[in-house]
Design a protein around this motif. Structure first.
Motif, PDB file in Angstrom:
ATOM      1  N   UNK A 184      15.346   0.342  -0.819  1.00  0.00           N
ATOM      2  CA  UNK A 184      15.583   0.035  -2.225  1.00  0.00           C
ATOM      3  C   UNK A 184      14.294  -0.172  -2.990  1.00  0.00           C
ATOM      4  N   UNK A 185      13.346  -0.897  -2.384  1.00  0.00           N
ATOM      5  CA  UNK A 185      12.055  -1.116  -3.037  1.00  0.00           C
ATOM      6  C   UNK A 185      11.260   0.177  -3.109  1.00  0.00           C
ATOM      7  N   UNK A 186      11.313   0.980  -2.043  1.00  0.00           N
ATOM      8  CA  UNK A 186      10.611   2.264  -2.078  1.00  0.00           C
ATOM      9  C   UNK A 186      11.141   3.131  -3.214  1.00  0.00           C
ATOM     10  N   UNK A 187      12.433   3.055  -3.467  1.00  0.00           N
ATOM     11  CA  UNK A 187      13.005   3.826  -4.567  1.00  0.00           C
ATOM     12  C   UNK A 187      12.420   3.415  -5.914  1.00  0.00           C
ATOM     13  N   UNK A 188      12.071   2.118  -6.058  1.00  0.00           N
ATOM     14  CA  UNK A 188      11.422   1.685  -7.295  1.00  0.00           C
ATOM     15  C   UNK A 188      10.081   2.382  -7.484  1.00  0.00           C
ATOM     16  N   UNK A 189       9.373   2.624  -6.381  1.00  0.00           N
ATOM     17  CA  UNK A 189       8.076   3.313  -6.457  1.00  0.00           C
ATOM     18  C   UNK A 189       8.238   4.793  -6.771  1.00  0.00           C
ATOM     19  N   UNK A 190       9.471   5.290  -6.726  1.00  0.00           N
ATOM     20  CA  UNK A 190       9.747   6.683  -7.079  1.00  0.00           C
ATOM     21  C   UNK A 190      10.249   6.789  -8.518  1.00  0.00           C
ATOM     22  N   UNK A 236       4.365  10.476  -6.539  1.00  0.00           N
ATOM     23  CA  UNK A 236       5.439  10.971  -7.405  1.00  0.00           C
ATOM     24  C   UNK A 236       4.975  11.194  -8.836  1.00  0.00           C
ATOM     25  N   UNK A 237       3.940  10.497  -9.287  1.00  0.00           N
ATOM     26  CA  UNK A 237       3.332  10.848 -10.577  1.00  0.00           C
ATOM     27  C   UNK A 237       2.799  12.275 -10.513  1.00  0.00           C
ATOM     28  N   UNK A 238       2.307  12.658  -9.327  1.00  0.00           N
ATOM     29  CA  UNK A 238       1.819  14.023  -9.140  1.00  0.00           C
ATOM     30  C   UNK A 238       2.959  15.038  -9.087  1.00  0.00           C
ATOM     31  N   UNK A 239       4.071  14.653  -8.462  1.00  0.00           N
ATOM     32  CA  UNK A 239       5.138  15.625  -8.252  1.00  0.00           C
ATOM     33  C   UNK A 239       5.992  15.889  -9.487  1.00  0.00           C
ATOM     34  N   UNK A 240       6.316  14.860 -10.241  1.00  0.00           N
ATOM     35  CA  UNK A 240       7.358  15.019 -11.254  1.00  0.00           C
ATOM     36  C   UNK A 240       7.039  16.025 -12.357  1.00  0.00           C
ATOM     37  N   UNK A 241       5.805  16.114 -12.879  1.00  0.00           N
ATOM     38  CA  UNK A 241       5.581  17.134 -13.915  1.00  0.00           C
ATOM     39  C   UNK A 241       5.926  18.542 -13.451  1.00  0.00           C
ATOM     40  N   UNK A 275      10.036   4.572 -11.087  1.00  0.00           N
ATOM     41  CA  UNK A 275       9.122   4.116 -12.137  1.00  0.00           C
ATOM     42  C   UNK A 275       8.140   5.222 -12.529  1.00  0.00           C
ATOM     43  N   UNK A 276       7.514   5.934 -11.563  1.00  0.00           N
ATOM     44  CA  UNK A 276       6.687   7.087 -11.959  1.00  0.00           C
ATOM     45  C   UNK A 276       7.471   8.150 -12.708  1.00  0.00           C
ATOM     46  N   UNK A 277       8.730   8.376 -12.316  1.00  0.00           N
ATOM     47  CA  UNK A 277       9.531   9.375 -13.023  1.00  0.00           C
ATOM     48  C   UNK A 277       9.758   8.959 -14.473  1.00  0.00           C
ATOM     49  N   UNK A 278      10.005   7.671 -14.692  1.00  0.00           N
ATOM     50  CA  UNK A 278      10.149   7.188 -16.070  1.00  0.00           C
ATOM     51  C   UNK A 278       8.852   7.384 -16.846  1.00  0.00           C
ATOM     52  N   UNK A 279       7.748   7.092 -16.203  1.00  0.00           N
ATOM     53  CA  UNK A 279       6.437   7.257 -16.852  1.00  0.00           C
ATOM     54  C   UNK A 279       6.208   8.713 -17.246  1.00  0.00           C
ATOM     55  N   UNK A 280       6.489   9.634 -16.307  1.00  0.00           N
ATOM     56  CA  UNK A 280       6.281  11.054 -16.582  1.00  0.00           C
ATOM     57  C   UNK A 280       7.241  11.546 -17.659  1.00  0.00           C
ATOM     58  N   UNK A 305       0.841  -1.202   0.000  1.00  0.00           N
ATOM     59  CA  UNK A 305       0.000   0.000   0.000  1.00  0.00           C
ATOM     60  C   UNK A 305       0.873   1.247   0.000  1.00  0.00           C
ATOM     61  N   UNK A 306       1.948   1.224   0.803  1.00  0.00           N
ATOM     62  CA  UNK A 306       2.867   2.363   0.825  1.00  0.00           C
ATOM     63  C   UNK A 306       3.474   2.599  -0.555  1.00  0.00           C
ATOM     64  N   UNK A 307       3.856   1.531  -1.255  1.00  0.00           N
ATOM     65  CA  UNK A 307       4.424   1.674  -2.590  1.00  0.00           C
ATOM     66  C   UNK A 307       3.413   2.288  -3.552  1.00  0.00           C
ATOM     67  N   UNK A 308       2.143   1.883  -3.448  1.00  0.00           N
ATOM     68  CA  UNK A 308       1.109   2.419  -4.329  1.00  0.00           C
ATOM     69  C   UNK A 308       0.876   3.902  -4.068  1.00  0.00           C
TER      70      UNK A 308
END
Length: 517
Positions: free
Chosen positions: A450-456, A296-301, A458-463, A287-290
């Motif tokens: 390390x896993x939390x970083x993946x949740x950061x 971060x999808x919200x933040x990166x743009x 991956x959204x940056x790559x998407x954005x 849930x934390x990862x989601x």
């Protein structure tokens, strides 16, 4: 075998990663010194956010493609952070586990900023014409330097956070305090970086930076990076001279797994072990990862295009045409500095605010709603600015950026400043929660961060991949990506309120893992 310490009878344990540091008489002071390295890291990162997107476009890369440059960060973060965290756990250097990676990261930062700052000069020396764009060779040097810089930042941040966890004495409350200090020093670095980016005469300190291939904007960028690396080296030297790590040694034939347990050596590769460990994550971590991913999808743009938004949509300028765009970028740097002041104050108030609203999960949900509102407000500010410039054009007036109504300027700067509130939470609470949730399942810092970083990343790559084409689909500009970001922030808030578990008031944390950000 037993020993006595401060009158308390303690059983002597073999050396493990969690005890690889010497006893610290002043852990709070040590934590502050290590956290202060974030100032040097973030000074350079603030320069990236405020100056590099406009710089890339000055080199001739159009806005639609500029976002792809930022893929360097998430790709390197996805690979480097878990790898560095994994091997820093097992590093047997006589200087300690974290120190060699921090020193190596700092050296790479120095190399990277030289490549980025001198990209135009390198391109000119290799045959780029100063009057034509794109400057292909300069862009090549810039991209190589940018990749190295992102790798270096990831090498620095992960071990720094892991070292903070080591110094936190295995307590959740101290882990939250350590992350709050890290967030506070991020704010200090932001203020310094954005202030440097907004000042136009720094190049006079280093007059050699202005050349035939490098104009005033480029010379100021070089000068800012010189100051950045000097600051980072100084903070590293002070902190690491005061933190003496013991060399880590495991018994022969044993190795340390990602979940913190000691086991016999296994032929399973690092990434096989990492993804295998993902299957055993507790529901709270998923849930934390989601929530983090949506956050971060919200933040990166906004983080990627905030100064570009000010230059184009608010001040009505175009890259390389007149002074309006440049003035907008400088106004954006001022807004980011205000953002950082609020970030710093908020970082020190997280504990009391969390208690006041009923817990960190509620606080995170509330500030994500604040983030969504601020991102929606960018639409109103943009429409007000566009209306003003249409009126000026209709009346036959000249486009003078100084004529922008004060109400529009104040509205834009207010958005920047208020966003410092949710940003403080984003830099602190997710990392503390990852440590706490993973501790309850027996996982260590290497796995959780390390896993939390993946949740950061991956959204940056998407954005990075979608924001340019998405904006172009609606006629260019930054607003389409900002609207999607507002929706993602709202979804993150809802999930934080409804699904994210509340952490216990205090939990003993296994700090055997490596850090990651």
């Amino acid at each position: 075998m037993a020993t006595k310490s401060n009158g308390v009878h303690q059983e002597q344990r073999p050396t493990t990663p969690s005890s690889s540091l010497q006893p610290e008489p002043n852990p709070l002071r040590k934590m502050i010194l290590v956290a202060s390295i974030a100032t040097g890291i973030q000074f350079g990162w603030a320069l990236q956010l405020s100056l590099l997107t406009p710089y890339v476009q000055l080199l001739g890369i159009p806005h639609t493609w500029a976002a792809f440059i930022w893929l360097c960060g998430p790709i390197s973060g996805m690979l480097v952070q878990p790898t560095v965290g994994y091997y820093s756990d097992r590093c047997s250097s006589r200087f300690g586990r974290r120190t060699p990676f921090i020193v190596a990261g700092t050296a790479l930062v120095a190399i990277a900023v030289i490549l980025i700052g001198f990209a135009a000069d390198i391109g000119h020396a290799c045959g780029d014409s100063p009057d034509k764009t794109p400057k292909v060779r300069a862009v090549g040097a810039f991209v190589v330097g940018f990749w190295i810089l992102d790798v270096a930042n990831n090498m620095l941040q992960g071990p720094c956070r892991a070292l903070l966890a080591d110094l936190a004495e295995e307590r959740a409350s101290k882990t939250r305090t350590a992350n709050a200090f890290f967030s506070f020093f991020i704010a200090i670095g932001n203020v310094m970086g954005y202030a440097a980016g907004a000042y136009r005469k720094l190049y006079k300190i280093f007059p050699f930076t202005r050349t035939s291939a490098c104009d005033l904007y480029c010379a100021n960028l070089k000068s800012c990076f010189f100051i950045s690396i000097a600051l980072l080296i100084s903070l590293d030297a002070i902190a690491l001279s005061c933190i003496r790590e013991k060399p880590f040694v495991l018994p022969p034939g044993e190795t340390k797994s990602l979940n913190g347990s000691t086991k016999k050596r296994s032929p399973v590769p690092f990434f096989g072990e990492l993804f295998g460990a993902l299957k055993g994550l507790p529901r709270a971590m998923w849930v934390l990862l989601l929530v983090t991913c949506l956050n971060w999808i919200a933040w990166f743009p906004f983080l990627l295009f905030d100064t570009d938004w000010m230059g184009k949509e608010v001040y009505g300028g175009e890259v390389g045409q007149g002074s309006a765009y440049d003035k907008g970028v400088r106004a954006g740097a001022l807004g980011l500095m205000l953002n950082s002041v609020v970030l710093g104050v908020m970082s020190l108030a997280i504990g009391p605010l969390a208690r006041g609203v009923g817990g960190v999960k509620r606080l995170w949900g509330i500030v994500n709603l604040v983030l969504a509102i601020c991102l929606a407000m960018t639409v109103l500010v943009t429409k007000a600015a566009e209306h003003h410039w249409r009126v000026v054009a209709h009346r036959g007036g000249h486009h003078v950026s100084d004529q922008l109504p004060s109400g529009v300027k104040i509205g834009a700067l207010t958005v920047f400043a208020v966003l410092g509130i949710p940003l403080a939470i984003t830099y602190s609470i997710p990392f503390a929660l990852a440590s706490i949730f993973s501790a309850s399942s027996g996982a260590g810092q290497g796995l959780s961060l390390g896993v939390l970083n993946l949740a950061i990343v991956i959204p940056q790559m998407f954005v990075s991949v979608t924001s340019g084409p998405w904006d172009a689909l609606f006629g260019g500009g930054n607003l389409p990506a900002f609207v999607v970001a507002a929706i993602a922030a709202t979804a993150s808030a809802i999930l934080s309120f409804t699904m994210l578990p509340s952490p216990p008031p205090d939990t003993k944390i296994d700090v055997n893992g490596g850090g990651g950000h």
